[in-house]
Enzyme design. Structure first.
Site, PDB file in Angstrom:
ATOM      1  N   LYS A   1       0.850  -1.191   0.000  1.00  0.00           N
ATOM      2  CA  LYS A   1       0.000   0.000   0.000  1.00  0.00           C
ATOM      3  C   LYS A   1       0.885   1.240   0.000  1.00  0.00           C
ATOM      4  CE  LYS A   1      -4.172   1.376  -0.348  1.00  0.00           C
ATOM      5  NZ  LYS A   1      -4.921   1.021  -1.547  1.00  0.00           N
TER       6      LYS A   1
ATOM      7  N   SER B   1      -8.094   0.064  -5.545  1.00  0.00           N
ATOM      8  CA  SER B   1      -8.397   0.431  -4.161  1.00  0.00           C
ATOM      9  C   SER B   1      -9.892   0.697  -4.042  1.00  0.00           C
ATOM     10  CB  SER B   1      -7.537   1.609  -3.729  1.00  0.00           C
ATOM     11  OG  SER B   1      -7.385   1.622  -2.327  1.00  0.00           O
TER      12      SER B   1
END
Length: 588
Positions: free
Chosen positions: A194, A389
């Site tokens: 991430k 995402s």
């Protein structure tokens, strides 16, 4: 009494000035709308032996954009080419006896990789009709060239240039700058990959992020290089040798010798090629029809059929409210309204988003689940350049997910960013704070570093959000939570790999999703498309937003190439606590 009359006269003067200004503004508005309406209703005819001209300049958008009054008033109106209209026009032209071929006028298009691939595939299908395509440019950008390799012949100005260089991505990192001004960004996240938080923590890419970028950039370039090689009749090794050769510096004769282009000629000489190809008289000019004009003709004729497919566009950052991008307070009611429309037979969500607010993503996901449960109608997702995402969050519940091989998707992860400005206040500008509280369970703020208890609470908050995200994906894809976690960790995937690991069902664009849904509805050639949200011009909203839009326009114009940094800094100041967002990158 004198003061009274002065006040009254002043008030009357203010009223008359206001009336005058609003009247002037109204006249301007009417002029803008009239000009826009006139341009949209320009009568265009298509004669026999015509050439469909596709100008690759300006910007490709997923759909037609609403009127921007600032651009209309200032004349700063970049040409926009809606992808859906372009593809529909190319498909119709393949069957139109009055269109003999296509001329690609390449002049530096701004578009995403998936948009370029969708356009190129439409051109490849056009050639299957037996018609020809010619391409010309003074300078070929790599995007132009990728599309142009669908042509039968590629022409270039004798002193022109072709830029083929492969792919790279650039990310800006701010840790040193933040240290210098005394701001610490406290990061709480889930997901090894991430990387959206890295610019605030590091000065360069982490090993994990470098690894994932190398993977998806390599896969996307392999796809692009393979299509270029196929179009030019060479192998991919040759294309990679071009990309290593600084082609922008080569003489055009060398470009022709290496089969990058076919011939060199000046622009006016292409007219003779087109006249010969359309079998006109020697002294005639080619009969050009602009693709947007052609598409406008089609849109007024084609919207008919027994079945109706709704295409709902979700483009931009995901937020809870606002005027731009994907906002849950507007999109959720839109989805629920569609669930109540009896004349809608199926829904396709067109997603082009790198994500945003986790809360807003969940609300949109739930509304789409309501659409499915209330209607029982088919619901597909078509991914554009990026659906990652939060963009994947809102997509994961679809009956089918479509993506281009070069789409960026996945990035199933979550994070929170809590800036701590106490060093800036204390050490840099000499401002100190003192807080009195009855309890210690406050949400972390900007004025102090997080306490251990606050950090633990934030990590628990983020962990819970991640578990929910993973659960939604597992339910939507019909697999176990563990199998999603194995490919999650915030990792970004290219569309081709995503199809192999189960995040995507089919490789293709919106046109494929529409065709498949029409087949499911037993309406192969008998359906119409309704696009949402509505793009009606609301002048009062434009007036209310004019001041902020003008300020942003001036700032971005002055910043030039640094404008994306300004936009990102501005957006970071309005981020909600939990973010499902992929990193900000620029792919060259």
């Amino acid at each position: 009494m004198k003061q009274f009359f002065v006040s009254v006269l002043g008030a009357l003067a203010g009223i008359w000035i206001s009336v005058f200004l609003f009247g002037l503004l109204g006249i301007i508005m009417i002029g803008v709308m009239a000009a826009t309406s006139a341009s949209d209703n320009t009568m265009v005819t298509v004669d026999s032996n015509s050439v469909l001209r596709i100008t690759l300049s300006g910007e490709i958008t997923d759909r037609k954009q609403p009127v921007n009054i600032m651009n209309e008033l200032t004349g700063d109106k970049p040409k926009q080419y809606p992808l859906n209209m372009m593809i529909a026009a190319i498909e119709h032209a393949a069957e139109d006896d009055d269109i003999d071929g296509i001329f690609l006028d390449c002049a530096g298009i701004s578009a995403g990789m998936a948009q370029l691939q969708a356009l190129r595939q439409a051109l490849v299908r056009f050639k299957e009709s037996g018609k020809w395509i010619y391409a010309y440019a003074d300078t070929y950008s790599q995007g132009d060239y990728f599309v142009a390799t669908a042509a039968d012949s590629i022409f270039i100005n004798p002193i022109g240039m072709a830029d083929i260089h492969g792919l790279s991505s650039t990310t800006l990192y701010f840790k040193d700058m933040l240290d210098k001004i005394g701001v610490d960004v406290q990061v709480v996240k889930v997901g090894t990959y991430k990387s959206a938080v890295e610019p605030f923590m590091l000065n360069q890419s982490s090993e994990a992020n470098t690894r994932q970028q190398q993977a998806y950039l390599g896969n996307i370039w392999n796809e692009i290089a393979g299509k270029i090689a196929e179009g030019r009749g060479v192998d991919t090794a040759a294309v990679n040798s071009w990309a290593d050769s600084f082609t922008f510096s080569l003489e055009t004769s060398e470009l022709a010798a290496r089969h990058i282009v076919d011939r060199t000629m000046y622009r006016h000489e292409t007219n003779r090629i087109l006249v010969d190809a359309t079998r006109l008289e020697e002294d005639d000019d080619p009969r050009m029809v602009d693709i947007l004009d052609y598409a406008t003709i089609l849109s007024s004729k084609k919207n008919h059929g027994d079945k109706t497919i709704a295409v709902l566009y979700a483009v931009g950052d995901i937020t809870e409210s606002g005027n731009d991008g994907i906002t849950s307070d507007r999109l959720v009611p839109q989805i629920l309204d569609l669930a109540e429309e009896s004349d809608i037979d199926g829904l396709i969500l067109r997603v082009n988003s790198g994500g945003g607010s986790a809360y807003a993503s969940e609300q949109i996901w739930e509304a789409l689940e309501q659409f499915k449960s209330l209607t029982g109608k088919p619901y597909y997702v078509s991914m554009g350049d990026v659906a990652a995402s939060g963009g994947y969050y809102i997509s994961c519940g679809a009956d089918r997910i479509y993506a281009e091989p070069v789409t960026l998707t996945g990035s199933i992860g979550i994070f929170g960013l809590i800036p701590d400005a106490h060093r800036l206040l204390n050490d840099k500008i000499g401002v100190h704070t003192s807080t009195v509280a009855t309890n210690r369970g406050q949400f972390p703020g900007l004025l102090n570093a997080m306490t251990p208890d606050q950090r633990n609470a934030m990590q628990s908050y983020v962990d819970r959000g991640y578990e929910l995200f993973v659960k939604r994906c597992a339910e939507g894809r019909g697999v176990s939570v563990d199998s999603i976690k194995a490919i999650a960790e915030g990792r970004v995937w290219d569309g081709l790999t995503a199809s192999r690991i189960g995040l995507v069902d089919r490789l293709g664009g919106l046109d494929m999703a529409l065709a498949d849904m029409a087949a499911e509805l037993d309406a192969a050639d008998n359906y119409k498309i309704k696009e949402y949200p509505d793009l009606k011009f609301k002048w009062w909203e434009e007036v209310l937003n004019m001041s902020s839009n003008m300020k942003a326009s001036v700032v971005e114009t002055e910043l030039g190439q640094y404008a994306p940094l300004y936009r990102m800094a501005r957006e970071c100041g309005h981020l909600s606590a939990l973010q499902c967002r992929m990193e900000y990158i620029t792919i060259h």
